[in-house]
Scaffold this motif. Sequence first.
Motif, PDB file in Angstrom:
ATOM      1  N   VAL A   1      24.263  23.117  -4.819  1.00 33.66           N
ATOM      2  CA  VAL A   1      25.663  22.802  -4.567  1.00 33.66           C
ATOM      3  C   VAL A   1      25.859  22.653  -3.060  1.00 33.66           C
ATOM      4  N   THR A   2      26.471  21.553  -2.653  1.00 32.71           N
ATOM      5  CA  THR A   2      26.721  21.314  -1.233  1.00 32.71           C
ATOM      6  C   THR A   2      28.205  21.236  -0.893  1.00 32.71           C
ATOM      7  N   ALA A   3      29.072  21.090  -1.900  1.00 34.42           N
ATOM      8  CA  ALA A   3      30.507  20.988  -1.640  1.00 34.42           C
ATOM      9  C   ALA A   3      31.307  21.509  -2.829  1.00 34.42           C
ATOM     10  N   LEU A   4      32.444  22.129  -2.528  1.00 37.47           N
ATOM     11  CA  LEU A   4      33.360  22.654  -3.540  1.00 37.47           C
ATOM     12  C   LEU A   4      34.786  22.324  -3.130  1.00 37.47           C
ATOM     13  N   ALA A   5      35.636  21.973  -4.083  1.00 36.74           N
ATOM     14  CA  ALA A   5      37.050  21.723  -3.788  1.00 36.74           C
ATOM     15  C   ALA A   5      37.891  22.005  -5.018  1.00 36.74           C
ATOM     16  N   PHE A   6      38.946  22.811  -4.834  1.00 37.36           N
ATOM     17  CA  PHE A   6      39.931  23.057  -5.885  1.00 37.36           C
ATOM     18  C   PHE A   6      41.045  22.027  -5.778  1.00 37.36           C
ATOM     19  N   ASN A   7      41.697  21.708  -6.909  1.00 37.48           N
ATOM     20  CA  ASN A   7      42.912  20.916  -6.830  1.00 37.48           C
ATOM     21  C   ASN A   7      44.033  21.823  -6.334  1.00 37.48           C
ATOM     22  N   LEU A   8      45.222  21.287  -6.096  1.00 45.91           N
ATOM     23  CA  LEU A   8      46.313  22.064  -5.516  1.00 45.91           C
ATOM     24  C   LEU A   8      46.713  23.269  -6.354  1.00 45.91           C
ATOM     25  N   VAL A   9      46.643  23.150  -7.664  1.00 44.14           N
ATOM     26  CA  VAL A   9      47.041  24.240  -8.555  1.00 44.14           C
ATOM     27  C   VAL A   9      45.915  25.263  -8.726  1.00 44.14           C
ATOM     28  N   GLY A  10      44.677  24.845  -8.553  1.00 41.11           N
ATOM     29  CA  GLY A  10      43.537  25.746  -8.686  1.00 41.11           C
ATOM     30  C   GLY A  10      42.942  25.791 -10.071  1.00 41.11           C
ATOM     31  N   ASP A  11      43.380  24.902 -10.962  1.00 43.49           N
ATOM     32  CA  ASP A  11      42.842  24.937 -12.319  1.00 43.49           C
ATOM     33  C   ASP A  11      41.651  24.000 -12.513  1.00 43.49           C
ATOM     34  N   TRP A  12      41.308  23.203 -11.496  1.00 44.86           N
ATOM     35  CA  TRP A  12      40.129  22.344 -11.548  1.00 44.86           C
ATOM     36  C   TRP A  12      39.290  22.571 -10.303  1.00 44.86           C
ATOM     37  N   LEU A  13      37.992  22.552 -10.464  1.00 45.05           N
ATOM     38  CA  LEU A  13      37.053  22.725  -9.355  1.00 45.05           C
ATOM     39  C   LEU A  13      36.068  21.561  -9.368  1.00 45.05           C
ATOM     40  N   MET A  14      36.029  20.797  -8.284  1.00 41.49           N
ATOM     41  CA  MET A  14      35.064  19.707  -8.136  1.00 41.49           C
ATOM     42  C   MET A  14      33.851  20.257  -7.394  1.00 41.49           C
ATOM     43  N   VAL A  15      32.674  19.982  -7.948  1.00 42.40           N
ATOM     44  CA  VAL A  15      31.425  20.468  -7.371  1.00 42.40           C
ATOM     45  C   VAL A  15      30.572  19.269  -6.970  1.00 42.40           C
ATOM     46  N   GLY A  16      30.089  19.276  -5.727  1.00 37.97           N
ATOM     47  CA  GLY A  16      29.194  18.232  -5.245  1.00 37.97           C
ATOM     48  C   GLY A  16      27.790  18.792  -5.075  1.00 37.97           C
ATOM     49  N   PHE A  17      26.797  17.984  -5.428  1.00 33.44           N
ATOM     50  CA  PHE A  17      25.398  18.418  -5.382  1.00 33.44           C
ATOM     51  C   PHE A  17      24.609  17.648  -4.329  1.00 33.44           C
ATOM     52  N   ALA A  18      23.490  18.205  -3.915  1.00 30.89           N
ATOM     53  CA  ALA A  18      22.639  17.605  -2.890  1.00 30.89           C
ATOM     54  C   ALA A  18      22.152  16.217  -3.286  1.00 30.89           C
ATOM     55  N   ASN A  19      22.026  15.939  -4.579  1.00 33.31           N
ATOM     56  CA  ASN A  19      21.542  14.628  -5.031  1.00 33.31           C
ATOM     57  C   ASN A  19      22.657  13.583  -5.102  1.00 33.31           C
ATOM     58  N   GLY A  20      23.869  13.946  -4.680  1.00 29.08           N
ATOM     59  CA  GLY A  20      24.998  13.024  -4.703  1.00 29.08           C
ATOM     60  C   GLY A  20      25.837  13.108  -5.960  1.00 29.08           C
ATOM     61  N   GLY A  21      25.440  13.915  -6.923  1.00 32.48           N
ATOM     62  CA  GLY A  21      26.185  14.060  -8.167  1.00 32.48           C
ATOM     63  C   GLY A  21      27.446  14.878  -7.994  1.00 32.48           C
ATOM     64  N   LEU A  22      28.391  14.673  -8.899  1.00 31.26           N
ATOM     65  CA  LEU A  22      29.644  15.422  -8.926  1.00 31.26           C
ATOM     66  C   LEU A  22      29.872  15.979 -10.322  1.00 31.26           C
ATOM     67  N   GLN A  23      30.544  17.115 -10.389  1.00 36.28           N
ATOM     68  CA  GLN A  23      30.884  17.707 -11.679  1.00 36.28           C
ATOM     69  C   GLN A  23      32.251  18.349 -11.554  1.00 36.28           C
ATOM     70  N   LEU A  24      33.088  18.173 -12.568  1.00 39.00           N
ATOM     71  CA  LEU A  24      34.433  18.728 -12.585  1.00 39.00           C
ATOM     72  C   LEU A  24      34.494  19.864 -13.604  1.00 39.00           C
ATOM     73  N   TRP A  25      34.982  21.033 -13.169  1.00 38.64           N
ATOM     74  CA  TRP A  25      35.081  22.207 -14.037  1.00 38.64           C
ATOM     75  C   TRP A  25      36.537  22.609 -14.199  1.00 38.64           C
ATOM     76  N   ASP A  26      36.891  23.014 -15.417  1.00 33.04           N
ATOM     77  CA  ASP A  26      38.204  23.575 -15.713  1.00 33.04           C
ATOM     78  C   ASP A  26      38.100  25.084 -15.477  1.00 33.04           C
ATOM     79  N   THR A  27      38.770  25.603 -14.456  1.00 33.80           N
ATOM     80  CA  THR A  27      38.648  27.024 -14.112  1.00 33.80           C
ATOM     81  C   THR A  27      39.469  27.929 -15.011  1.00 33.80           C
ATOM     82  N   GLN A  28      40.292  27.358 -15.878  1.00 30.74           N
ATOM     83  CA  GLN A  28      41.142  28.167 -16.758  1.00 30.74           C
ATOM     84  C   GLN A  28      40.442  28.548 -18.058  1.00 30.74           C
ATOM     85  N   GLN A  29      39.276  28.016 -18.309  1.00 32.46           N
ATOM     86  CA  GLN A  29      38.571  28.318 -19.571  1.00 32.46           C
ATOM     87  C   GLN A  29      37.567  29.400 -19.402  1.00 32.46           C
TER      88      GLN A  29
END
Length: 109
Positions: free
Chosen positions: A81-109
């Motif tokens: 993991v090389t980057a992390l960002a929450f949306n304004l409400v904090g219920d979603w987390l975007m994760v960036g990886f060293a290979n350029g990939g992205l993944q979106l997580w629902d933090t409420q689950q």
Amino acid sequence: RLWLSIGQHMTATGKYGHPQAVMKHQHIVAVGMSSGVVLLQVPAAAPAGSAGSAQQSQPLPIIAALGEPKPSVAGGRPDGVTALAFNLVGDWLMVGFANGGLQLWDTQQ
């Protein structure tokens, strides 16, 4: 206390590698690890009826591991993991990886 509990979790499991990115949103902390896993720490709910008790200790935070450790790539290092960002409400987390990939997580689950 927050970093102590995250540190104990990382040390206890060992399989997540070392921290590479950190992001905080209000009371939620996300730590991106070199293995590609994100450790998410959220405060535990206080027991019913304990709101007025100043002497009662705070409940321990809950730590969840998002994702599974990724296998090492050709250079011997996993796509961490090389980057992390929450949306304004904090219920979603975007994760960036060293290979350029992205993944979106629902933090409420």
